[in-house]
Design a protein around this motif. Sequence first.
Motif, short mmCIF file in Angstrom:
data_model
loop_
_atom_site.label_atom_id
_atom_site.label_comp_id
_atom_site.label_asym_id
_atom_site.label_seq_id
_atom_site.Cartn_x
_atom_site.Cartn_y
_atom_site.Cartn_z
N ILE A 132 0.84 -1.20 0.00
CA ILE A 132 0.00 0.00 0.00
C ILE A 132 0.88 1.25 0.00
N ASN A 133 1.91 1.25 0.84
CA ASN A 133 2.82 2.40 0.92
C ASN A 133 3.55 2.61 -0.41
N SER A 134 3.98 1.52 -1.02
CA SER A 134 4.69 1.62 -2.30
C SER A 134 3.77 2.19 -3.38
N ALA A 135 2.51 1.77 -3.36
CA ALA A 135 1.54 2.26 -4.34
C ALA A 135 1.30 3.75 -4.15
N ARG A 136 1.26 4.20 -2.89
CA ARG A 136 1.04 5.62 -2.63
C ARG A 136 2.22 6.45 -3.12
N VAL A 137 3.43 5.98 -2.85
CA VAL A 137 4.62 6.70 -3.31
C VAL A 137 4.65 6.76 -4.84
N LYS A 138 4.24 5.66 -5.47
CA LYS A 138 4.20 5.62 -6.93
C LYS A 138 3.21 6.66 -7.46
N ASN A 139 2.06 6.79 -6.80
CA ASN A 139 1.06 7.78 -7.22
C ASN A 139 1.58 9.20 -7.04
#
Length: 232
Positions: free
Chosen positions: A39-46
């Motif tokens: 989830i954290n990785s997806a947020r940083v990607k966004n």
Amino acid sequence: MHHPNFPRRQSGFTLIEIAIVLVIIGLLLGGILKGQELINSARVKNLATDFRNIPMFIYGYQDKFRALPGDDPAASTHVGTTSITPASGNGNGVIDSLWNSTTAANESVLFWQHVRLAGLAPGLTTIPATLPGDYNPKNASGGIIGIQSGTTDAAETPVKGADGKAIGGAYVICSASILGKFVKQLDIQMDDSNTAAGSMMATPTTGYAKGAAATATTAIDDATSYTVCMGV
């Protein structure tokens, strides 16, 4: 008939049963931690995608109209519609005013109207009476995103580095209210892992004002919200 008193067998878990329970708990915790990591990785990607997309809006608009969005002196001709007549910029080649301006006539505000009417970005095409409201785009953390032209004036720049100099770049994109734990990952992914130098810098969102000093990576607090700016 008298029966001898045999010791009763104690009830409880065997070592094997306890081991199985511990393994299951470990698997569950591992799954939760891995899920949170994803989830954290997806947020940083966004968050990173926001910074990468905005220059594309500029290039797309310039390619189509040979003008800078927000600064376009012929915006009403280029992107006006039968129901919307956008205000024009002054045509001086820069996006005037601060990235987080709340004045409707400022070019950093007009920027979003121009690129949206040009079909390059989603969002409101009419500027509301109260800004930012839902007008400015929001990042994955709910903070506003904005853009302005870069400057060498340390007092007018969105953020200045540890050396006291304004962040570099022809344009500066800023994104507010990003937690420190994401700020550090974002800088590693997009710059030099130093949040007080390079093309990406961060400063606390609370009390933010132009000319703010960037916060060093070692001083970034995971639970504190920061405004992250990147020069492009």
